[in-house]
Write an enzyme that holds these catalytic residues in place. Structure first.
Site, PDB file in Angstrom:
ATOM      1  N   HIS A  73       0.799  -1.229   0.000  1.00 41.02           N
ATOM      2  CA  HIS A  73       0.000   0.000   0.000  1.00 41.02           C
ATOM      3  C   HIS A  73       0.828   1.273   0.000  1.00 41.02           C
ATOM      4  O   HIS A  73       0.289   2.364  -0.061  1.00 41.02           O
ATOM      5  CB  HIS A  73      -0.965   0.013   1.186  1.00 41.02           C
ATOM      6  CG  HIS A  73      -0.286   0.293   2.502  1.00 41.02           C
ATOM      7  ND1 HIS A  73       0.431  -0.658   3.159  1.00 41.02           N
ATOM      8  CD2 HIS A  73      -0.204   1.418   3.236  1.00 41.02           C
ATOM      9  CE1 HIS A  73       0.916  -0.139   4.279  1.00 41.02           C
ATOM     10  NE2 HIS A  73       0.563   1.115   4.346  1.00 41.02           N
TER      11      HIS A  73
HETATM   12  C1  UD1 Z   1      -2.196   5.303   6.376  1.00 42.51           C
HETATM   13  C2  UD1 Z   1      -0.867   5.693   7.021  1.00 42.51           C
HETATM   14  C3  UD1 Z   1       0.162   4.574   6.786  1.00 42.51           C
HETATM   15  C4  UD1 Z   1      -0.377   3.227   7.222  1.00 42.51           C
HETATM   16  C5  UD1 Z   1      -1.702   2.975   6.494  1.00 42.51           C
HETATM   17  C6  UD1 Z   1      -2.289   1.632   6.887  1.00 42.51           C
HETATM   18  C7  UD1 Z   1      -0.364   8.111   6.994  1.00 42.51           C
HETATM   19  C8  UD1 Z   1       0.493   9.137   6.400  1.00 42.51           C
HETATM   20  N1  UD1 Z   1      -0.317   6.904   6.438  1.00 42.51           N
HETATM   21  O1  UD1 Z   1      -1.974   5.263   4.986  1.00 42.51           O
HETATM   22  O2  UD1 Z   1       1.315   4.867   7.549  1.00 42.51           O
HETATM   23  O3  UD1 Z   1       0.560   2.226   6.919  1.00 42.51           O
HETATM   24  O4  UD1 Z   1      -2.614   4.031   6.849  1.00 42.51           O
HETATM   25  O5  UD1 Z   1      -3.444   1.344   6.203  1.00 42.51           O
HETATM   26  O6  UD1 Z   1      -1.046   8.391   7.952  1.00 42.51           O
HETATM   27  N2  UD1 Z   1      -9.191   5.128   2.032  1.00 42.51           N
HETATM   28  C9  UD1 Z   1     -10.398   4.485   1.979  1.00 42.51           C
HETATM   29  N3  UD1 Z   1     -10.993   4.135   3.153  1.00 42.51           N
HETATM   30  C10 UD1 Z   1     -10.444   4.427   4.355  1.00 42.51           C
HETATM   31  C11 UD1 Z   1      -9.227   5.106   4.392  1.00 42.51           C
HETATM   32  C12 UD1 Z   1      -8.616   5.440   3.234  1.00 42.51           C
HETATM   33  O7  UD1 Z   1     -10.918   4.212   0.903  1.00 42.51           O
HETATM   34  O8  UD1 Z   1     -11.044   4.078   5.389  1.00 42.51           O
HETATM   35  C13 UD1 Z   1      -8.511   5.465   0.766  1.00 42.51           C
HETATM   36  C14 UD1 Z   1      -8.792   6.871   0.328  1.00 42.51           C
HETATM   37  O9  UD1 Z   1      -8.861   6.888  -1.043  1.00 42.51           O
HETATM   38  C15 UD1 Z   1      -7.561   7.638   0.770  1.00 42.51           C
HETATM   39  C16 UD1 Z   1      -6.470   6.584   0.647  1.00 42.51           C
HETATM   40  O10 UD1 Z   1      -7.118   5.340   0.953  1.00 42.51           O
HETATM   41  O11 UD1 Z   1      -7.317   8.763   0.005  1.00 42.51           O
HETATM   42  C17 UD1 Z   1      -5.311   6.796   1.580  1.00 42.51           C
HETATM   43  O12 UD1 Z   1      -5.745   6.866   2.929  1.00 42.51           O
HETATM   44  P1  UD1 Z   1      -4.877   7.683   4.019  1.00 42.51           P
HETATM   45  O13 UD1 Z   1      -5.533   7.640   5.337  1.00 42.51           O
HETATM   46  O14 UD1 Z   1      -4.551   9.029   3.470  1.00 42.51           O
HETATM   47  O15 UD1 Z   1      -3.510   6.905   4.069  1.00 42.51           O
HETATM   48  P2  UD1 Z   1      -3.161   5.348   3.950  1.00 42.51           P
HETATM   49  O16 UD1 Z   1      -2.586   5.086   2.619  1.00 42.51           O
HETATM   50  O17 UD1 Z   1      -4.316   4.520   4.381  1.00 42.51           O
END
Ligand code: UD1
Length: 368
Positions: free
Chosen positions: A210
């Site tokens: 991821h």
């Molecule tokens: C976050 C953490 C990362 C961790 C990961 C575990 C930061 C900078 N990163 O990354 O360290 O390893 O979580 O999963 O805090 N999204 C969904 N549903 C959700 C959450 C996110 O669809 O419940 C999608 C959205 O499109 C979003 C993308 O995932 O834009 C990224 O989510 P985000 O919370 O920004 O960071 P992660 O990549 O999940």
């Protein structure tokens, strides 16, 4: 003593759960008074990334959910800060306890510090020294202003001292995420994919990807997945995919025949698959530690790690994404000559209790 605990994203939940259980146990069994308030920032909001973890880990419903959701780093961080400031104004506390390195960790630390609230960082001192990773920035900012540092390894403590932290504020307590692992080992659940693919012990690989550096560029993600599929040599590769990875994979289209993408799994199901896998292929941070504890070979598809003990002591190797390195690693796996590992000191399932007792001591000293 009043503590606000923050959890925002999937890797936070398994770290906060044992801390809550330890607070409950210690307040029930001793005269110590600890009041806690659990705040979910809502950084992760999908049931599979959030709610099921609360259920599996027996975490009480959060006292507040800030519901910040997704956004660019600036937007997400800013939204957490605005909502968390109001939360602290409405519910003042003596300490803020944050875990790990996600955006919620850093955002809430900044807010609390400016409100003169003492900040406790659990899993402090981890460093990849790779400033391209948002988590590295979050760790550095958090550690540069936090007051109390709980560490998982001696090495993390040395790194904090090197950046100027007072050794008196650094406490080696162990690994709270391993507490969650230990307390749930007997409750693991076989996920439906086990039967669907007719899996058995060590008959498959488990993969997670991821990191933006691995998944955001379509062509390199496609090449990486193609190569991993080939090198698995017919063994199934179970691939629970994070929402951002799923989006990218839709653009790629068909995956190699032996790579089976599934929805993100619940904690008890995911650890079940880790425990029985022939090896785990991952770019996660925490999974490097879980595989070390379980003695399962781990191929980390990154150029660096903030968790070097999983390599020096454990079953983890940094493979990166260079094709030749991946081919070499699979040949070691196929020859059954992958190294055996040891578990770092104090990764014993009792970290959260040590942490809370230490905190009570620190609090008593600061009041006297
Ligand atoms: C976050 C953490 C990362 C961790 C990961 C575990 C930061 C900078 N990163 O990354 O360290 O390893 O979580 O999963 O805090 N999204 C969904 N549903 C959700 C959450 C996110 O669809 O419940 C999608 C959205 O499109 C979003 C993308 O995932 O834009 C990224 O989510 P985000 O919370 O920004 O960071 P992660 O990549 O999940």
């Amino acid at each position: 003593m009043k503590i606000t605990l923050v959890a925002g994203a999937r890797p936070n939940f398994m770290k906060i759960a044992p801390i809550i259980h330890a607070i409950k146990k210690i307040t029930q069994e001793t005269d110590h008074q600890i009041e806690y308030r659990l705040v979910h920032t809502g950084q992760h909001y999908d049931e599979k990334l959030s709610k099921y973890f609360f259920d599996d880990l027996n975490i009480p419903h959060p006292d507040a959910n800030l519901e910040v959701g997704s956004g660019s780093h600036a937007v997400q961080t800013a939204k957490i800060m605005i909502a968390f400031e109001q939360e602290l104004l409405n519910h003042p506390c003596d300490y803020l306890l944050v875990v790990g390195d996600v955006n919620s960790t850093m955002a809430c630390t900044l807010v609390a510090k400016k409100m003169q609230i003492k900040v406790i960082h659990v899993e402090a001192g981890l460093r990849s020294y790779d400033m391209r990773m948002p988590e590295e920035i979050n760790r550095m900012v958090t550690d540069s202003i936090a007051d109390i540092f709980f560490t998982t390894t001696p090495e993390a403590g040395y790194k904090l001292i090197k950046m100027g932290c007072d050794p008196a504020n650094i406490h080696l307590v162990g690994n709270v995420m391993i507490d969650s692992l230990c307390s749930n080992l007997k409750k693991l659940q076989q996920p439906p994919v086990w039967k669907t693919l007719d899996l058995s012990d060590k008959s498959y690989y488990l993969m997670t990807l991821h990191r933006p550096s691995n998944v955001d560029e379509e062509k390199s993600l496609q090449e990486l997945i193609q190569l991993l599929g080939e090198q698995a040599k017919g063994k199934p590769v179970v691939f629970p995919a994070h929402p951002r990875t799923q989006k990218q994979l839709q653009a790629i289209g068909k995956l190699p025949d032996n790579i089976y993408m599934v929805e993100p799994l619940r904690y008890l199901e995911f650890i079940y698959l880790v425990k029985h896998a022939a090896a785990v292929l991952t770019d996660s941070g925490g999974i490097q530690e879980e595989t070390t504890y379980l003695g399962v070979p781990c191929l980390t598809l990154r150029e660096n790690t903030e968790r070097p003990e999983t390599i020096t002591m454990g079953t983890n190797e940094l493979i990166g994404i260079e094709p030749q390195n991946i081919i070499n690693a699979f040949s070691v796996l196929n020859n059954n000559t992958w190294k055996k590992g040891n578990v770092p000191l104090l990764w014993d399932g009792h970290t959260a209790e040590r942490l809370i007792f230490q905190l009570l001591k620190i609090d008593a000293q600061s009041c006297s």
